[in-house]
Design a protein around this motif. Sequence first.
Motif, PDB file in Angstrom:
ATOM      1  N   SER A  21     -24.966  27.521 -16.565  1.00 16.30           N
ATOM      2  CA  SER A  21     -24.143  28.182 -15.843  1.00 16.30           C
ATOM      3  C   SER A  21     -24.373  28.305 -14.634  1.00 16.30           C
ATOM      4  O   SER A  21     -23.291  28.519 -13.684  1.00 16.30           O
ATOM      5  CB  SER A  21     -24.092  29.944 -16.359  1.00 16.30           C
ATOM      6  N   GLY A  30     -17.065  23.488 -16.166  1.00 19.58           N
ATOM      7  CA  GLY A  30     -17.382  24.463 -17.305  1.00 19.58           C
ATOM      8  C   GLY A  30     -18.843  24.879 -17.700  1.00 19.58           C
ATOM      9  O   GLY A  30     -19.336  25.730 -17.936  1.00 19.58           O
ATOM     10  N   PHE A  65     -16.077  30.271 -21.163  1.00 11.23           N
ATOM     11  CA  PHE A  65     -14.838  31.040 -20.838  1.00 11.23           C
ATOM     12  C   PHE A  65     -15.752  32.120 -19.855  1.00 11.23           C
ATOM     13  O   PHE A  65     -15.005  32.417 -18.708  1.00 11.23           O
ATOM     14  CB  PHE A  65     -14.446  31.750 -22.145  1.00 11.23           C
ATOM     15  N   THR A  68     -17.114  30.525 -16.469  1.00  8.63           N
ATOM     16  CA  THR A  68     -16.150  30.240 -15.327  1.00  8.63           C
ATOM     17  C   THR A  68     -15.473  31.346 -14.760  1.00  8.63           C
ATOM     18  O   THR A  68     -15.356  31.524 -13.571  1.00  8.63           O
ATOM     19  CB  THR A  68     -14.939  29.296 -15.871  1.00  8.63           C
ATOM     20  N   ILE A  69     -15.222  32.599 -15.578  1.00  6.36           N
ATOM     21  CA  ILE A  69     -14.672  33.769 -14.978  1.00  6.36           C
ATOM     22  C   ILE A  69     -15.574  34.477 -14.049  1.00  6.36           C
ATOM     23  O   ILE A  69     -15.296  34.908 -13.052  1.00  6.36           O
ATOM     24  CB  ILE A  69     -14.056  34.768 -15.973  1.00  6.36           C
ATOM     25  N   VAL A  72     -15.581  32.462 -10.833  1.00  9.21           N
ATOM     26  CA  VAL A  72     -14.232  32.576 -10.285  1.00  9.21           C
ATOM     27  C   VAL A  72     -14.241  34.136  -9.214  1.00  9.21           C
ATOM     28  O   VAL A  72     -13.780  34.176  -8.070  1.00  9.21           O
ATOM     29  CB  VAL A  72     -12.899  32.731 -11.006  1.00  9.21           C
ATOM     30  N   LEU A 191     -12.954  25.822 -11.021  1.00  9.29           N
ATOM     31  CA  LEU A 191     -13.533  26.844 -11.998  1.00  9.29           C
ATOM     32  C   LEU A 191     -12.655  27.858 -12.559  1.00  9.29           C
ATOM     33  O   LEU A 191     -12.421  28.182 -13.642  1.00  9.29           O
ATOM     34  CB  LEU A 191     -14.492  27.774 -11.281  1.00  9.29           C
ATOM     35  N   ALA A 192     -11.447  28.005 -11.643  1.00 14.16           N
ATOM     36  CA  ALA A 192     -10.335  29.025 -12.084  1.00 14.16           C
ATOM     37  C   ALA A 192      -9.512  27.995 -13.065  1.00 14.16           C
ATOM     38  O   ALA A 192      -8.900  28.625 -14.109  1.00 14.16           O
ATOM     39  CB  ALA A 192      -9.587  29.321 -11.005  1.00 14.16           C
ATOM     40  N   THR A 194     -10.526  25.715 -15.207  1.00 14.24           N
ATOM     41  CA  THR A 194     -11.289  25.543 -16.274  1.00 14.24           C
ATOM     42  C   THR A 194     -11.137  26.821 -17.110  1.00 14.24           C
ATOM     43  O   THR A 194     -11.073  26.669 -18.361  1.00 14.24           O
ATOM     44  CB  THR A 194     -12.661  25.191 -16.010  1.00 14.24           C
ATOM     45  N   PHE A 195     -11.336  28.124 -16.261  1.00 16.65           N
ATOM     46  CA  PHE A 195     -11.235  29.153 -17.109  1.00 16.65           C
ATOM     47  C   PHE A 195      -9.792  29.425 -17.886  1.00 16.65           C
ATOM     48  O   PHE A 195      -9.629  30.006 -19.030  1.00 16.65           O
ATOM     49  CB  PHE A 195     -11.157  30.585 -15.898  1.00 16.65           C
ATOM     50  N   SER A 198      -9.960  27.116 -20.787  1.00 15.77           N
ATOM     51  CA  SER A 198     -10.760  27.467 -21.901  1.00 15.77           C
ATOM     52  C   SER A 198     -10.424  28.775 -22.725  1.00 15.77           C
ATOM     53  O   SER A 198     -10.954  28.930 -23.691  1.00 15.77           O
ATOM     54  CB  SER A 198     -12.157  28.046 -21.342  1.00 15.77           C
TER      55      SER A 198
END
Length: 263
Positions: A21, A30, A65, A68-69, A72, A191-192, A194-195, A198
């Motif tokens: 992470s 991700g 999930f 990534t959040i 973000v 990242l946003a 991919t979120f 996901s």
Amino acid sequence: MDFNLDWGLIAVLFAIGFVGSMISGMVGIGGSIIKYPMLLYIPPALGFAAFTAQEVSAISAVQVFFATIAGVFAFRKGGFINKALVMVMGVAIVVGSFAGGYGSKFLSDSAINVTYAVLALIAAIMMFFPKKAEENGDFTKLTFNKPLAFVLAGIIGIVSGIVGAAGAFITVPVMLVILRIPTRVAIASSLAITFISSIGSTAGKLLGGHMLLVPSVVMVIASLLAAPLGALISKKINTKALQWILIALITATVVKIWTDLLF
């Protein structure tokens, strides 16, 4: 796998989630590229029971999930997330992944694997192209070719949907080389995106019944701690260093994909 509360395994899972992470937050992927093989091979190598591939993909989906959040949220204050870029590419990737996921039933396994391997190789080669974006300009005034971004994201989504994997490690090179997005904006916006992509995979894994509660919770806690730390490091690191970290990760992924394909 029958999961018993084993503090040794919990520590191993936490370490895997933390490392993966943190890298996810640093380079805008991700993190499943890193964590999937780690989850599959490290626990049995240390004497713990092995997870099945289905269980690993389910744990990884939930972890991506949350990683990534968290990433973000860490990037949102720096003005690095370009909302227009996220919306255009995010929508296209989601639509494309649904189409790819459905269309995959008409393709042979070898066709699917070759498609993914070729796309990954292209992404790796692209990372060696010169980056022409202005790295220190006013990111709030950033412009890009929206129709091209939509089409490219749709293609990434279709291929990602076909092979059942996130396309973040392909999205970042496309942003850097073709759309000429600055490195930090590409990482944060990826990242946003991919979120967004996901959400569907996480919901699917939950509904599929492959989720293991305790390992997933351990990985999520690690993600929430490590992804913001990775994002913080990303803001401090030289953009060239970030690009070389990305090159190393993408190249390693390509080597693994082609090795699995050919041997």
